[in-house]
Design a protein around this motif. Structure first.
Motif, PDB file in Angstrom:
ATOM      1  N   UNK A 105       0.862  -1.187   0.000  1.00 47.94           N
ATOM      2  CA  UNK A 105       0.000   0.000   0.000  1.00 47.94           C
ATOM      3  C   UNK A 105       0.896   1.234   0.000  1.00 47.94           C
ATOM      4  N   UNK A 106       0.697   2.095  -0.989  1.00 43.00           N
ATOM      5  CA  UNK A 106       1.480   3.325  -1.104  1.00 43.00           C
ATOM      6  C   UNK A 106       0.558   4.512  -0.842  1.00 43.00           C
ATOM      7  N   UNK A 107       0.980   5.377   0.056  1.00 42.82           N
ATOM      8  CA  UNK A 107       0.233   6.601   0.341  1.00 42.82           C
ATOM      9  C   UNK A 107       0.977   7.789  -0.256  1.00 42.82           C
ATOM     10  N   UNK A 108       0.265   8.581  -1.048  1.00 42.15           N
ATOM     11  CA  UNK A 108       0.842   9.810  -1.607  1.00 42.15           C
ATOM     12  C   UNK A 108       0.239  10.995  -0.866  1.00 42.15           C
TER      13      UNK A 108
ATOM     14  N   UNK B  70       5.800  11.839  -0.491  1.00 45.45           N
ATOM     15  CA  UNK B  70       5.276  13.140  -0.069  1.00 45.45           C
ATOM     16  C   UNK B  70       5.850  14.244  -0.944  1.00 45.45           C
ATOM     17  N   UNK B  71       4.967  15.018  -1.533  1.00 44.79           N
ATOM     18  CA  UNK B  71       5.380  16.095  -2.431  1.00 44.79           C
ATOM     19  C   UNK B  71       6.352  17.030  -1.721  1.00 44.79           C
ATOM     20  N   UNK B  72       7.475  17.307  -2.382  1.00 45.00           N
ATOM     21  CA  UNK B  72       8.476  18.202  -1.832  1.00 45.00           C
ATOM     22  C   UNK B  72       9.360  17.589  -0.774  1.00 45.00           C
ATOM     23  N   UNK B  73       9.126  16.318  -0.413  1.00 45.40           N
ATOM     24  CA  UNK B  73       9.901  15.685   0.654  1.00 45.40           C
ATOM     25  C   UNK B  73      10.513  14.357   0.230  1.00 45.40           C
ATOM     26  N   UNK B  74       9.670  13.450  -0.279  1.00 44.44           N
ATOM     27  CA  UNK B  74      10.168  12.116  -0.598  1.00 44.44           C
ATOM     28  C   UNK B  74       9.665  11.647  -1.962  1.00 44.44           C
ATOM     29  N   UNK B  75      10.437  10.755  -2.552  1.00 39.96           N
ATOM     30  CA  UNK B  75      10.127  10.132  -3.835  1.00 39.96           C
ATOM     31  C   UNK B  75      10.399   8.643  -3.685  1.00 39.96           C
TER      32      UNK B  75
END
Length: 388
Positions: free
Chosen positions: A335-338, A372-377
């Motif tokens: 499960x991936x949370x964006x 998380x946008x601007x934090x992690x990829x």
């Protein structure tokens, strides 16, 4: 109503629910402190957030039950309210609504019981912070039905007359659940073929324009790999950005699952960009729950389920037990949370989301990851790459 076995007609206790008194404030403060640690302290399990409810179940006093429950939901209301104000909602509406909801839930649970109230709240997809989110700490490896089992067992415990019996029953439920869970998890070892994602820190990327940010993000992607970005990197009506990402994936033979915001209603979506889908990238996920008027509506939205053994949640959905149940019904291995958490800063909502995800890792024996946008990829890797 006569439901609560602890309601012995004590008029003094009934009058006490219309408090304010020192004892109730102490219980409220203690509950709020425990909840804050469970929510935001690194290394502290989210399962500790059940402690105020355990005290409420054991207590004979409605005042104590009210204070313990309100201490927990006060934090849920504060986080939600802070985010709504930052998103543009009026504080004159948000603050009274949050306080009113906290008092209402405290009063209802103090009078009708914690177990039945939590169970009634499960289907409310817009409701964040249901205490049953911590079921993984009680019944690890037991699966979705454990959520409902916990609610039923707590309801039965609340019907017991003696506080000592209620306390011993709660301890027995916790001990037995974890003992059985250890056996279940030992038998269901991790799937060697389940997807593994490496978390890359992208917080240092700093550009003024969206075009520059997209280019910088694409430049750190290794050719031939799959990546998942955070939420709402571009808008669905931005043809120039869509074309830019198609050029990026073609130049590096990339497979990018990109966070896209639906320009029509703000819905969070995930589009797949690669050499096969461009110039018309495929929508592989659409959130069913969002912030009304910003990223969704009050009603549950039409969504898209991703193909394959992977499930997705978008930002706010990770706090909804109903959305976790819906996603888990497809039996995903991962499960991936964006997310995009600017609206709750400086509160560490990303950490809280990870803690809740960890509960469902324990409950469902799945892997969870966060972009998380601007934090992690996220970069998809193989077992060999992960251990190299």
């Amino acid at each position: 109503m006569g439901f609560d076995a602890r309601d012995n007609g004590d008029s003094q206790d009934i009058r006490a629910i219309g408090w304010i008194n020192t004892g109730s404030l102490i219980w409220f403060a203690a509950s709020a402190c425990v909840t804050a640690f469970a929510f935001f302290a690194p290394g502290i399990s989210f399962g500790w957030s059940l402690l105020p409810f355990a005290v409420a179940v054991v207590s004979q006093s409605r005042t104590v039950r009210f204070a313990c429950v309100a201490g927990y939901f006060g934090w849920v209301a504060a986080i939600s309210g802070w985010g709504l104000v930052n998103l543009g909602y009026s504080a004159l509406l948000v603050v009274p609504a949050g306080m009113g909801l906290t008092v209402f839930l405290g009063a209802v649970m103090a009078r009708l019981g914690i177990g039945p109230t939590c169970l009634v709240l499960v289907p409310l997809h817009m409701f964040p912070g249901n205490p049953l989110l911590a079921t993984g700490s009680v019944f690890p490896g037991a699966g979705l039905y454990a959520i409902f089992l916990l609610a039923v067992l707590v309801t039965r415990t609340e019907l017991m007359q003696r506080p000592r019996h209620r306390a011993l029953t709660l301890l027995l439920i916790f001990a037995a659940g974890n003992a059985v869970g250890a056996l279940l998890q030992a038998r269901t070892a991790g799937n060697e073929e389940a997807a593994i994602y490496r978390t890359l820190d992208i917080s240092r990327i700093s550009t003024i324009t969206e075009r520059g940010y997209n280019q910088a993000l694409g430049s750190i992607m290794r050719p031939g790999h799959t990546y998942i970005t955070g939420e709402n990197i571009i808008r669905s009506d931005n043809a120039a950005a869509i074309s830019q990402w198609c050029r990026i994936v073609r130049s590096g033979d990339l497979n990018v699952i990109l966070g896209v915001q639906n320009a029509a209603n703000g819905q969070s979506q995930l589009w797949q960009f690669n050499t096969q889908t461009c110039p018309n990238p495929t929508r592989i996920y659409a959130a069913q729950t969002g912030v009304p008027g910003i990223t969704g509506t009050f009603a549950q939205m039409w969504g898209i389920k991703p193909p394959g053994p992977i499930g997705f949640l978008a930002c706010f959905e990770a706090f909804s037990i109903w959305r976790w149940i819906e996603v888990s019904q497809d039996r995903p291995e991962t499960v991936v949370t964006v997310a995009r958490d600017f609206w709750t800063e400086p509160l560490q909502v990303g950490l809280l989301r990870r803690k809740i995800s960890r509960q469902f890792e324990r409950l469902l024996s799945v892997s969870s990851f966060h972009a998380e946008a601007g934090k992690t990829l996220l970069q998809k890797t193989t077992q060999e790459e992960e251990h190299s």
